[in-house]
Design an enzyme around this catalytic site. Structure first.
Site, PDB file in Angstrom:
ATOM      1  N   ASN A 115      12.008  10.945 -25.601  1.00 38.52           N
ATOM      2  CA  ASN A 115      11.698  11.557 -26.881  1.00 38.52           C
ATOM      3  C   ASN A 115      12.627  11.031 -27.980  1.00 38.52           C
ATOM      4  O   ASN A 115      12.274  10.110 -28.714  1.00 38.52           O
ATOM      5  CB  ASN A 115      11.793  13.077 -26.755  1.00 38.52           C
ATOM      6  N   ILE A 119       6.784  13.204 -28.414  1.00 42.75           N
ATOM      7  CA  ILE A 119       6.952  13.328 -29.867  1.00 42.75           C
ATOM      8  C   ILE A 119       6.946  14.805 -30.251  1.00 42.75           C
ATOM      9  O   ILE A 119       5.969  15.524 -30.015  1.00 42.75           O
ATOM     10  CB  ILE A 119       5.821  12.616 -30.629  1.00 42.75           C
ATOM     11  N   ASP A 120       8.037  15.273 -30.853  1.00 44.73           N
ATOM     12  CA  ASP A 120       8.063  16.591 -31.465  1.00 44.73           C
ATOM     13  C   ASP A 120       7.677  16.431 -32.930  1.00 44.73           C
ATOM     14  O   ASP A 120       8.116  15.488 -33.598  1.00 44.73           O
ATOM     15  CB  ASP A 120       9.455  17.209 -31.356  1.00 44.73           C
ATOM     16  N   ILE A 121       6.874  17.360 -33.415  1.00 43.50           N
ATOM     17  CA  ILE A 121       6.320  17.232 -34.767  1.00 43.50           C
ATOM     18  C   ILE A 121       6.553  18.522 -35.551  1.00 43.50           C
ATOM     19  O   ILE A 121       6.344  19.625 -35.030  1.00 43.50           O
ATOM     20  CB  ILE A 121       4.808  16.907 -34.698  1.00 43.50           C
ATOM     21  N   TYR A 139       9.997  14.992 -35.503  1.00 46.60           N
ATOM     22  CA  TYR A 139      11.211  15.802 -35.542  1.00 46.60           C
ATOM     23  C   TYR A 139      12.140  15.368 -34.414  1.00 46.60           C
ATOM     24  O   TYR A 139      11.711  15.196 -33.267  1.00 46.60           O
ATOM     25  CB  TYR A 139      10.846  17.280 -35.384  1.00 46.60           C
TER      26      TYR A 139
END
Length: 258
Positions: free
Chosen positions: A105, A131-133, A144
């Site tokens: 990530n 993927i953090d969004i 993010y």
């Protein structure tokens, strides 16, 4: 059952050796022992498990190999692990103790070369681009970086495509604003990313029901991941490890079944 079907995946968070659950990536609440949870999921014929160590990258720590080895030793299903992985050698150690998939990530934000190295060594099928969004003040979505608790200027759709170009076999996305909220998946975001990539898309963040999972599959996801839905039960959110009956999952989500 043979054929291709959409997957339903518990996504479990590790902190200091225990299982926790967050809401919008904050206020982790202890929900139990990971080994006990795995034993329950084994009995439920879970498709696969995702374990994410939420402290490893933030505290610049290596993965807890002893704990992960215990987890892998209990799992009857494929295991994906993420957290604290910064080098190819660390990934090799994880695979050697039984981890089938490596999730990258924060490092993928800054070092696509690591992704390429992992793919070259382990194969695309063993590397997940996570993927953090999160939205900014004006409501625009960006990638993010949870390890630094900051919003980047990366477009999620472009970042997902860059990870696919680097060779990942799957993309995992998590909507920070929906994490632990039971408010449903962000299907518009899912569609916008699914349309741009040609690998399976795992979606997490907001699931409250089987119906939400049906919606996210219609939006283009290949797998619906959830945390709170599988560790809390009832209106008062009592801690109870649970998972839909195997026959229900396969009946509702099977496609092109032989």
């Amino acid at each position: 059952m043979s054929g291709v079907y959409n997957r339903v995946i518990p996504c479990l968070l590790l902190q200091d050796g225990g299982l926790v659950k967050t809401e919008r990536f904050k206020n982790p609440k202890y929900v139990g022992d990971p080994i006990n949870a795995i034993r329950i999921f084994n009995d439920k014929y879970v498709d696969e498990l995702i374990f994410l160590d939420i402290n490893a990258s933030r505290l610049n720590k290596e993965p807890d190999y002893d704990l992960i080895a215990r987890i892998a030793g209990e799992c009857f299903m494929p295991l994906c692990y993420g957290g604290g992985i910064k080098t190819l050698e660390q990934a090799r150690k994880l695979v050697a103790i039984g981890v089938e998939k490596i999730s990258i990530n924060s490092m993928a934000i800054y070092d696509l070369e690591l992704i390429k190295q992992l793919v070259s060594e382990l194969g695309s099928q063993s590397v997940v681009g996570a993927i953090d969004i999160k939205r900014n003040f004006w409501g625009k979505e960006y990638v993010y970086d949870a390890s630094k608790s900051r919003l980047t200027n990366l477009n999620p759709q472009i970042h997902a495509q860059n990870l696919v170009d680097a060779g990942v076999g799957e993309i995992f996305i998590n909507d920070v604003s929906r994490d632990g909220t039971f408010s449903g998946y962000n299907t518009a975001l899912v569609s916008s990313i699914a349309d741009k990539i040609n690998v399976p898309l795992i979606v997490c963040g907001g699931a409250s029901s089987i119906g939400d999972m049906q919606d996210v599959f219609m939006a283009g996801a290949s797998a619906a991941a959830a945390g709170s839905l599988f560790v809390f039960y009832g209106p008062h959110r009592a801690v109870l490890i649970n998972y839909p009956d195997y026959s229900i999952v396969k009946k509702l989500f099977s496609s092109n079944a032989a």
